[in-house]
Write a protein that holds these residues in place. Sequence first.
Motif, short mmCIF file in Angstrom:
data_model
loop_
_atom_site.label_atom_id
_atom_site.label_comp_id
_atom_site.label_asym_id
_atom_site.label_seq_id
_atom_site.Cartn_x
_atom_site.Cartn_y
_atom_site.Cartn_z
N ARG A 91 -2.57 6.09 5.14
CA ARG A 91 -2.65 6.77 3.85
C ARG A 91 -2.71 8.29 4.02
NH1 ARG A 91 -6.91 2.54 1.14
NH2 ARG A 91 -5.38 0.94 0.66
N SER B 139 3.03 9.15 -6.65
CA SER B 139 3.54 10.49 -6.30
C SER B 139 5.02 10.72 -6.64
CB SER B 139 3.35 10.72 -4.80
OG SER B 139 4.05 9.75 -4.06
N LYS B 140 5.83 9.65 -6.67
CA LYS B 140 7.28 9.84 -6.80
C LYS B 140 7.85 9.47 -8.17
CE LYS B 140 7.94 11.06 -2.45
NZ LYS B 140 7.78 10.25 -1.27
N ASP C 189 0.83 -1.21 0.00
CA ASP C 189 0.00 0.00 0.00
C ASP C 189 0.87 1.26 0.00
OD1 ASP C 189 -2.95 0.88 0.42
OD2 ASP C 189 -1.79 2.14 1.78
N ARG C 190 1.95 1.19 0.77
CA ARG C 190 2.90 2.33 0.83
C ARG C 190 3.56 2.54 -0.54
NH1 ARG C 190 4.40 6.45 1.66
NH2 ARG C 190 6.18 7.26 2.81
N GLY D 83 1.26 4.18 -3.03
CA GLY D 83 1.25 5.63 -2.79
C GLY D 83 2.45 6.31 -3.43
N VAL E 197 1.11 8.66 7.46
CA VAL E 197 2.48 8.17 7.26
C VAL E 197 3.09 8.70 5.97
CG1 VAL E 197 3.95 6.10 7.12
CG2 VAL E 197 1.98 6.14 8.62
N GLY E 198 2.23 9.02 5.00
CA GLY E 198 2.73 9.56 3.73
C GLY E 198 3.63 10.75 3.93
N ASP F 229 2.08 12.68 -1.39
CA ASP F 229 1.63 11.33 -1.11
C ASP F 229 0.16 11.32 -0.72
OD1 ASP F 229 3.63 9.64 -1.65
OD2 ASP F 229 3.84 8.88 0.40
#
Lengths: 269, 69
Positions: free
Chosen positions: B29, A161-162, A153-154, A157, B32-33, B38
């Motif tokens: 979500r 975005s990156k 999940d991280r 994300g 921690v982003g 993010d």
Amino acid sequence: MAKVLVVTSGKGGVGKTTSTAALGAALAQSGQKVAMIDFDVGLRNLDLIMGAERRVVYDLINVIKGDAKIEQALIRDKRVETLHLLPASQTRDKDNLTDEGVARVIEGLREKFDWIICDSPAGIERGATLAMRHADVAVVVTNPEVSSIRDSDRIIGMLDSKTLKAENGEQVEKHLLLTRYDAARAQRGEILKVEDVLDILSIPLLAIIPESTEVLRSSNLGAPVTLGSPNSAPARAYLEAVRKLQGETIVEVQKQRGLFSKLFARRAA
Amino acid sequence: MNLFSFFKKNTTSAPVARERLQVLLAHERTIVGGGESDLVASRSRRLSQPCVRPHDKPDRRLRCAACDP
């Protein structure tokens, strides 16, 4: 012009390198020109899984630092002519992995290949972010297990975005590859079901790779499972995944259950 | 294993794992982003997916962050 595919996950040991080798070999078996890049500087293993560990002369860092040309560092597979490997350095520091250097390597390979597959290291440090930086497509490898799903999940994300695509307002095409899946255990409620993982991660499913001894056997022999054991269940799942990546629509045919199996079916807990 | 264990209700762990993950990731979500980039990305991901969580599973007592921010 090549498509750049990153195989990533966040958590280690879920099958990123095994999946990179299997997907790369399957794509090459279908006639595509494939270059696989190992981004795991210091802990390379793609060369070992591919059975090319004794053929490494130059590596990714050598190419980035200008010590070798990309053609000198690429290792051509002996079984599938269109399959190539660019190994990571085992001895250099990962600080040698620079944004500009990686961009140069990717641009150099884009013109010569149909697919560039980046095997990401575990974690969210430099190697992992650079592996996903130029991606058009991402395969997120996940086990049906809490820590793997959390880390995936991280990573999803970060893909949103990156990456260069995200910074340009575009989307990286993301796919879930569920590995080491045991359907019987899922039915018994011991591990998360496919639907649960899909519901939580909210990205489309590419394939389910069943738990199998054939994967380990092929790794032991230095062959991707699609080459080492092409008729096994994991190999068939990887081959189907590759057909999906190439844009084919796979129609799943459900087996008709007979009266006997309907009457005496095992109940899920 | 004894005679009574045969009659004991067989509890499964997967539903517990699912609920723990849903709660944890709803939090992570957004927190921690760290960076705004993010946060925006994860929000747009959730909004772009059809929501299936709270509406057809009212007993879960979970709020959907995309629908009820």
